[in-house]
Write a protein that holds these residues in place. Structure first.
Motif, PDB file in Angstrom:
ATOM      1  N   LEU A   1       0.852  -1.184   0.000  1.00 32.53           N
ATOM      2  CA  LEU A   1       0.000   0.000   0.000  1.00 32.53           C
ATOM      3  C   LEU A   1       0.889   1.236   0.000  1.00 32.53           C
ATOM      4  O   LEU A   1       1.715   1.406   0.893  1.00 32.53           O
ATOM      5  N   SER A   2       0.722   2.089  -1.004  1.00 34.90           N
ATOM      6  CA  SER A   2       1.577   3.260  -1.150  1.00 34.90           C
ATOM      7  C   SER A   2       0.762   4.533  -0.982  1.00 34.90           C
ATOM      8  O   SER A   2       0.056   4.956  -1.881  1.00 34.90           O
ATOM      9  N   LYS A   3       0.835   5.110   0.201  1.00 32.67           N
ATOM     10  CA  LYS A   3       0.163   6.375   0.499  1.00 32.67           C
ATOM     11  C   LYS A   3      -1.304   6.373   0.066  1.00 32.67           C
ATOM     12  O   LYS A   3      -1.683   7.056  -0.897  1.00 32.67           O
ATOM     13  N   PRO A   4      -2.163   5.631   0.738  1.00 35.60           N
ATOM     14  CA  PRO A   4      -3.594   5.664   0.405  1.00 35.60           C
ATOM     15  C   PRO A   4      -4.159   7.054   0.622  1.00 35.60           C
ATOM     16  O   PRO A   4      -3.805   7.743   1.573  1.00 35.60           O
ATOM     17  N   LYS A   5      -5.041   7.470  -0.273  1.00 36.09           N
ATOM     18  CA  LYS A   5      -5.593   8.824  -0.227  1.00 36.09           C
ATOM     19  C   LYS A   5      -7.020   8.826   0.308  1.00 36.09           C
ATOM     20  O   LYS A   5      -7.261   9.071   1.466  1.00 36.09           O
ATOM     21  N   HIS A   6      -7.986   8.527  -0.561  1.00 33.48           N
ATOM     22  CA  HIS A   6      -9.388   8.616  -0.160  1.00 33.48           C
ATOM     23  C   HIS A   6     -10.036   7.238  -0.196  1.00 33.48           C
ATOM     24  O   HIS A   6      -9.528   6.309  -0.831  1.00 33.48           O
ATOM     25  N   ILE A   7     -11.182   7.133   0.471  1.00 31.32           N
ATOM     26  CA  ILE A   7     -11.847   5.845   0.626  1.00 31.32           C
ATOM     27  C   ILE A   7     -13.351   6.033   0.504  1.00 31.32           C
ATOM     28  O   ILE A   7     -13.890   7.082   0.879  1.00 31.32           O
ATOM     29  N   ALA A   8     -14.024   5.034  -0.064  1.00 29.12           N
ATOM     30  CA  ALA A   8     -15.485   5.046  -0.182  1.00 29.12           C
ATOM     31  C   ALA A   8     -15.993   3.634   0.065  1.00 29.12           C
ATOM     32  O   ALA A   8     -15.336   2.653  -0.312  1.00 29.12           O
ATOM     33  N   LEU A   9     -17.160   3.531   0.689  1.00 31.56           N
ATOM     34  CA  LEU A   9     -17.708   2.228   1.065  1.00 31.56           C
ATOM     35  C   LEU A   9     -19.092   2.012   0.466  1.00 31.56           C
ATOM     36  O   LEU A   9     -19.844   2.960   0.258  1.00 31.56           O
ATOM     37  N   ASP A  10     -19.401   0.746   0.227  1.00 35.37           N
ATOM     38  CA  ASP A  10     -20.765   0.322  -0.067  1.00 35.37           C
ATOM     39  C   ASP A  10     -21.073  -0.858   0.851  1.00 35.37           C
ATOM     40  O   ASP A  10     -20.877  -2.018   0.478  1.00 35.37           O
ATOM     41  N   PRO A  11     -21.534  -0.580   2.081  1.00 30.23           N
ATOM     42  CA  PRO A  11     -21.819  -1.667   3.028  1.00 30.23           C
ATOM     43  C   PRO A  11     -22.924  -2.599   2.554  1.00 30.23           C
ATOM     44  O   PRO A  11     -22.996  -3.742   3.012  1.00 30.23           O
ATOM     45  N   THR A  12     -23.789  -2.115   1.629  1.00 25.10           N
ATOM     46  CA  THR A  12     -24.858  -2.981   1.143  1.00 25.10           C
ATOM     47  C   THR A  12     -24.321  -4.125   0.293  1.00 25.10           C
ATOM     48  O   THR A  12     -25.015  -5.110   0.057  1.00 25.10           O
ATOM     49  N   LYS A  13     -23.077  -3.978  -0.179  1.00 22.73           N
ATOM     50  CA  LYS A  13     -22.418  -5.041  -0.943  1.00 22.73           C
ATOM     51  C   LYS A  13     -21.177  -5.557  -0.213  1.00 22.73           C
ATOM     52  O   LYS A  13     -20.503  -6.456  -0.701  1.00 22.73           O
ATOM     53  N   GLY A  14     -20.860  -4.944   0.925  1.00 32.70           N
ATOM     54  CA  GLY A  14     -19.675  -5.354   1.677  1.00 32.70           C
ATOM     55  C   GLY A  14     -18.380  -4.995   0.983  1.00 32.70           C
ATOM     56  O   GLY A  14     -17.387  -5.713   1.108  1.00 32.70           O
ATOM     57  N   LEU A  15     -18.359  -3.846   0.278  1.00 31.80           N
ATOM     58  CA  LEU A  15     -17.199  -3.472  -0.530  1.00 31.80           C
ATOM     59  C   LEU A  15     -16.579  -2.158  -0.073  1.00 31.80           C
ATOM     60  O   LEU A  15     -17.260  -1.268   0.442  1.00 31.80           O
ATOM     61  N   MET A  16     -15.276  -2.053  -0.303  1.00 28.32           N
ATOM     62  CA  MET A  16     -14.503  -0.856   0.006  1.00 28.32           C
ATOM     63  C   MET A  16     -13.664  -0.494  -1.215  1.00 28.32           C
ATOM     64  O   MET A  16     -13.090  -1.368  -1.867  1.00 28.32           O
ATOM     65  N   PHE A  17     -13.598   0.801  -1.522  1.00 26.56           N
ATOM     66  CA  PHE A  17     -12.806   1.296  -2.644  1.00 26.56           C
ATOM     67  C   PHE A  17     -11.871   2.389  -2.125  1.00 26.56           C
ATOM     68  O   PHE A  17     -12.254   3.182  -1.261  1.00 26.56           O
ATOM     69  N   PHE A  18     -10.656   2.450  -2.659  1.00 23.28           N
ATOM     70  CA  PHE A  18      -9.722   3.478  -2.205  1.00 23.28           C
ATOM     71  C   PHE A  18      -8.726   3.822  -3.303  1.00 23.28           C
ATOM     72  O   PHE A  18      -8.435   3.010  -4.183  1.00 23.28           O
ATOM     73  N   THR A  19      -8.227   5.051  -3.248  1.00 29.90           N
ATOM     74  CA  THR A  19      -7.217   5.515  -4.198  1.00 29.90           C
ATOM     75  C   THR A  19      -5.867   5.587  -3.495  1.00 29.90           C
ATOM     76  O   THR A  19      -5.794   5.773  -2.276  1.00 29.90           O
ATOM     77  N   GLU A  20      -4.810   5.452  -4.278  1.00 35.05           N
ATOM     78  CA  GLU A  20      -3.456   5.547  -3.726  1.00 35.05           C
ATOM     79  C   GLU A  20      -2.492   6.038  -4.795  1.00 35.05           C
ATOM     80  O   GLU A  20      -2.634   5.720  -5.973  1.00 35.05           O
ATOM     81  N   TRP A  21      -1.556   6.835  -4.394  1.00 40.17           N
ATOM     82  CA  TRP A  21      -0.423   7.201  -5.240  1.00 40.17           C
ATOM     83  C   TRP A  21       0.688   7.710  -4.330  1.00 40.17           C
ATOM     84  O   TRP A  21       0.453   8.368  -3.344  1.00 40.17           O
ATOM     85  N   GLY A  22       1.905   7.324  -4.664  1.00 34.97           N
ATOM     86  CA  GLY A  22       3.042   7.689  -3.826  1.00 34.97           C
ATOM     87  C   GLY A  22       4.292   7.004  -4.320  1.00 34.97           C
ATOM     88  O   GLY A  22       4.792   7.288  -5.406  1.00 34.97           O
ATOM     89  N   TYR A  23       4.804   6.036  -3.531  1.00 40.62           N
ATOM     90  CA  TYR A  23       6.034   5.340  -3.902  1.00 40.62           C
ATOM     91  C   TYR A  23       5.803   4.363  -5.053  1.00 40.62           C
ATOM     92  O   TYR A  23       6.663   4.181  -5.903  1.00 40.62           O
ATOM     93  N   ALA A  24       4.659   3.714  -5.068  1.00 40.13           N
ATOM     94  CA  ALA A  24       4.355   2.733  -6.108  1.00 40.13           C
ATOM     95  C   ALA A  24       3.452   3.369  -7.162  1.00 40.13           C
ATOM     96  O   ALA A  24       3.096   4.543  -7.090  1.00 40.13           O
ATOM     97  N   ALA A  25       3.078   2.564  -8.152  1.00 42.96           N
ATOM     98  CA  ALA A  25       2.226   3.065  -9.224  1.00 42.96           C
ATOM     99  C   ALA A  25       0.853   3.445  -8.677  1.00 42.96           C
ATOM    100  O   ALA A  25       0.300   2.746  -7.822  1.00 42.96           O
ATOM    101  N   PRO A  26       0.277   4.543  -9.158  1.00 46.94           N
ATOM    102  CA  PRO A  26      -1.052   4.953  -8.688  1.00 46.94           C
ATOM    103  C   PRO A  26      -2.110   3.937  -9.101  1.00 46.94           C
ATOM    104  O   PRO A  26      -1.972   3.251 -10.116  1.00 46.94           O
ATOM    105  N   ALA A  27      -3.175   3.857  -8.306  1.00 46.24           N
ATOM    106  CA  ALA A  27      -4.211   2.867  -8.600  1.00 46.24           C
ATOM    107  C   ALA A  27      -5.498   3.207  -7.875  1.00 46.24           C
ATOM    108  O   ALA A  27      -5.516   3.977  -6.908  1.00 46.24           O
ATOM    109  N   LEU A  28      -6.575   2.620  -8.366  1.00 43.26           N
ATOM    110  CA  LEU A  28      -7.854   2.595  -7.671  1.00 43.26           C
ATOM    111  C   LEU A  28      -8.125   1.135  -7.352  1.00 43.26           C
ATOM    112  O   LEU A  28      -8.139   0.292  -8.251  1.00 43.26           O
ATOM    113  N   GLU A  29      -8.308   0.828  -6.065  1.00 44.92           N
ATOM    114  CA  GLU A  29      -8.454  -0.564  -5.647  1.00 44.92           C
ATOM    115  C   GLU A  29      -9.818  -0.830  -5.026  1.00 44.92           C
ATOM    116  O   GLU A  29     -10.498   0.088  -4.559  1.00 44.92           O
TER     117      GLU A  29
END
Length: 349
Positions: free
Chosen positions: A20-48
């Motif tokens: 995990l490289s410097k996670p930025k923001h996070i969003a949840l959908d508890p109705t599906k049991g899912l979590m989404f987050f953005t990251e960019w820093g030391y490693a390649a940027p991504a949306l997970e």
């Protein structure tokens, strides 16, 4: 690192702390049991994406993404929206990673940061523009709804429809979990997963938490983010939160453990300090901070009750009393070239 806490913020546990490289923001959908987050820093940027317990991590977006910041979910359409500060874009993708689309490009403001979605509008903040924009989802017409602000960052739409009420075991008496209940789904069926705070473990029935016995533990230091954690060496031990982690460190390098007092001793070379904390997470304190330059090795003399350490910057090996660090002595300093690790055998002197 990504954490989850109970509603009183008295119990918190780490969910994701590797790859995990410097996670930025996070969003949840508890109705599906899912979590989404953005990251960019030391490693390649991504949306997970992952489950709410941090399992089943999947990178949804890894290409043509530079500085992803704000992220939000549109629960009715099962869509994730995010802003890219560098590209100046607002994009979306389906929960399963398909259907990626640029909603709007070259927004007439710089440094987009936060984002929220409700019904037909997307709301974003601009750090440089000092305003909040409302953008129509389909024709992309935009208008400022709040201007002359001082560096607006995160943004959320407050409305009951944004948090639909869905029946789940976690919503009834915390799923009967003593510490934290995480809503998950297995084949569409809601499931309550109980988790205990660091230093505790679940009993066999998986609901009640009891203090974990500190038996065989492998201690290790990590650099990004700086922390000291423990791995159980018991045959049936789980590899998670067996001890209360030591957090808030910069670059911990050396580490040792005093079984009599249950203190963990460690050096942080970027802060020029040797500290200690009990394995149950209590009594964190500075052991030595004056006269240190670059301590990369330390060792406990559990019989003589002393702490030995190397100092690469001062080219010497030192010793101090465990119960009074002001009583110290420089032992070896002639012909020393970059002293690193050190170990002692008190039984043989």
């Amino acid at each position: 690192m990504l954490f989850v806490c109970n509603k009183t913020l008295e119990v918190c546990i780490s969910l994701i702390d590797v790859s995990l490289s410097k996670p930025k923001h996070i969003a949840l959908d508890p109705t599906k049991g899912l979590m989404f987050f953005t990251e960019w820093g030391y490693a390649a940027p991504a949306l997970e994406k992952s489950r709410l317990d941090g399992s089943e991590r999947v990178k949804l977006v890894v290409e043509k993404i530079v500085y992803p910041n704000g992220i939000t979910v549109d629960i009715p359409t099962e869509t994730v929206y995010w802003v890219d500060m560098y590209l100046g874009t607002i994009e979306k993708v389906n929960y399963d990673g398909t259907g990626r689309k640029t909603v709007i490009r070259n927004v007439q403001v710089k440094n987009l940061y936060g984002i929220s979605v409700f019904e037909d509008y997307i709301y974003v903040t601009s750090v440089d523009g000092n305003n909040i924009l409302a953008i129509q989802k389909y024709n992309h017409n935009s208008k400022p709804i709040k201007s002359n602000m001082t560096h607006p960052f995160s943004i959320h739409v407050y409305h009951r429809q944004r948090q639909p009420n869905v029946t789940h075991p976690c919503s009834i008496e915390n799923g009967h979990c003593e510490h934290i209940c995480i809503p998950l789904y297995k084949l569409g069926t809601p499931v309550a997963k109980c988790r205990c705070k660091a230093g505790f473990k679940l009993l066999a029935r998986g609901k009640k938490c009891v203090a974990a016995k500190q038996g065989q533990i492998l201690l290790y230091c990590r650099g990004h983010p700086g922390a000291i954690k423990g791995i159980s060496l018991e045959p049936s031990g789980k590899q998670e939160d067996i001890m209360v982690p030591i957090l808030g460190l910069n670059r911990p390098i050396a580490i040792d453990y005093d079984a009599r007092t249950q203190f963990i001793y460690y050096s942080d070379v970027q802060r020029y300090v040797i500290e200690r904390q009990k394995i149950d997470g209590t009594q964190r304190e500075v052991f030595l901070e004056k006269g240190l330059n670059n301590c990369e090795g330390l060792a406990i003399d559990w019989m003589g009750r002393n702490l030995y350490w190397t100092d690469e910057g001062l080219l010497a090996i030192y010793v101090a009393k465990l119960d009074d660090s002001s009583v110290k002595k420089r032992l070896i300093y002639d012909n020393m070239a970059h002293p690193k690790a050190i170990v002692v055998d008190p039984k043989r002197g």
